[in-house]
Scaffold this motif. Structure first.
Motif, PDB file in Angstrom:
ATOM      1  N   LEU A  35      17.073  41.562  19.223  1.00  0.00           N
ATOM      2  CA  LEU A  35      16.721  41.628  20.595  1.00  0.00           C
ATOM      3  C   LEU A  35      16.043  40.437  20.969  1.00  0.00           C
ATOM      4  O   LEU A  35      16.146  39.698  22.071  1.00  0.00           O
ATOM      5  N   CYS A  36      14.944  40.105  20.266  1.00  0.00           N
ATOM      6  CA  CYS A  36      13.910  39.212  20.667  1.00  0.00           C
ATOM      7  C   CYS A  36      14.492  37.813  20.560  1.00  0.00           C
ATOM      8  O   CYS A  36      14.236  37.001  21.412  1.00  0.00           O
ATOM      9  N   TYR A  37      15.316  37.455  19.491  1.00  0.00           N
ATOM     10  CA  TYR A  37      15.711  36.245  19.150  1.00  0.00           C
ATOM     11  C   TYR A  37      16.784  35.832  20.370  1.00  0.00           C
ATOM     12  O   TYR A  37      16.659  34.966  21.181  1.00  0.00           O
ATOM     13  N   TYR A  38      17.758  36.856  20.656  1.00  0.00           N
ATOM     14  CA  TYR A  38      18.812  36.575  21.858  1.00  0.00           C
ATOM     15  C   TYR A  38      18.169  36.878  23.429  1.00  0.00           C
ATOM     16  O   TYR A  38      18.924  35.946  24.021  1.00  0.00           O
ATOM     17  N   THR A  39      17.187  37.262  23.401  1.00  0.00           N
ATOM     18  CA  THR A  39      16.752  37.220  24.846  1.00  0.00           C
ATOM     19  C   THR A  39      15.839  36.093  24.963  1.00  0.00           C
ATOM     20  O   THR A  39      15.729  35.344  25.996  1.00  0.00           O
TER      21      THR A  39
ATOM     22  N   TYR B  35      20.852  36.753  27.118  1.00  0.00           N
ATOM     23  CA  TYR B  35      21.014  38.121  28.048  1.00  0.00           C
ATOM     24  C   TYR B  35      19.408  38.381  28.331  1.00  0.00           C
ATOM     25  O   TYR B  35      18.379  38.119  27.517  1.00  0.00           O
ATOM     26  N   PRO B  36      19.234  39.211  29.271  1.00  0.00           N
ATOM     27  CA  PRO B  36      17.885  39.580  29.754  1.00  0.00           C
ATOM     28  C   PRO B  36      17.305  40.589  29.012  1.00  0.00           C
ATOM     29  O   PRO B  36      17.952  41.546  28.479  1.00  0.00           O
ATOM     30  N   LEU B  37      15.861  40.781  28.817  1.00  0.00           N
ATOM     31  CA  LEU B  37      15.279  41.902  28.165  1.00  0.00           C
ATOM     32  C   LEU B  37      15.832  43.006  28.814  1.00  0.00           C
ATOM     33  O   LEU B  37      15.679  43.354  30.128  1.00  0.00           O
ATOM     34  N   PRO B  38      15.969  44.223  28.246  1.00  0.00           N
ATOM     35  CA  PRO B  38      16.374  45.608  28.689  1.00  0.00           C
ATOM     36  C   PRO B  38      15.251  46.269  29.321  1.00  0.00           C
ATOM     37  O   PRO B  38      13.769  46.015  28.955  1.00  0.00           O
TER      38      PRO B  38
END
Length: 202
Positions: free
Chosen positions: A97-101, A106-109
């Motif tokens: 999640l950290c990498y792709y945001t 995509y935005p942080l959830p």
């Protein structure tokens, strides 16, 4: 057990825990998608729910969106393993999640929920809830995800992003008992509605 057999499930047939454990991983994702759509969508005022789980999902399984532009959302990360989610898996999924945001894919959830039939290991649970700062630092110190795709400068920027922009309070888990009971309750309501509709049509 298949997803369809949920509709025929009776409490005396098999324990609720064993029922969750009996699904194939893809079926489990479908079940969680149904639960989010059927129970949580109205409760949390989601405008849309979509399952992205599978190869190339970039760490997203069931996405629930608060807005039509999909900028505000919750992630339900399904992990159907033979054992509880351990600390290694926890760190790996958070790293994704950290990498792709960071890459602006995509935005942080708003919230990120781990959903697993065997829940979290004790170590993963305690680290996630009581040692978030340490968890963040360990993820940075032990970083291995996509290292071959980043320069040293990019890694430093990523780590700075994690330190300053990723609030680890978004990471939580949902106990199997909680989502199972709500799922079965929702399925019961659906079954009643189908039966009522059949009576009306007849």
């Amino acid at each position: 057990m298949t997803k369809e057999s949920l509709y025929e499930f009776e409490c005396g047939d098999i324990s609720e825990q064993k029922m969750l454990e009996s699904f194939e991983p893809n079926e489990y994702e479908e079940v969680i998608e149904d639960w989010v759509k059927g129970y949580l969508k109205q409760k949390r005022e989601y405008v849309d729910v979509e399952r992205l789980g599978g190869k190339g999902d970039k760490g997203r399984d069931v996405c629930a969106f608060y807005t039509t532009d999909r900028q505000t959302w919750d992630n339900y990360q399904c992990k159907h393993y033979d054992c509880p989610i351990n600390l290694s898996i926890l760190k790996q999924e958070i790293s994704k999640l950290c990498y792709y945001t960071f890459k602006n894919d995509y935005p942080l959830p708003k919230e990120y929920y781990f959903v697993a039939p065997k829940s979290l290991s004790v170590d993963a649970h305690d680290t996630l809830y009581y040692h978030k700062d340490e968890l963040k630092q360990v993820i940075i110190d032990e970083w291995t995800f996509q290292t071959n795709k980043m320069t040293a400068e990019e890694k430093n920027k990523l780590f700075e992003y994690i330190r300053n922009s990723v609030n680890f309070n978004i990471f939580k888990h949902i106990s199997p008992t909680f989502h199972l009971m709500n799922l079965l309750s929702n399925l019961k309501r659906q079954t009643i509605l189908v039966l009522d509709s059949s009576n009306i049509l007849n």
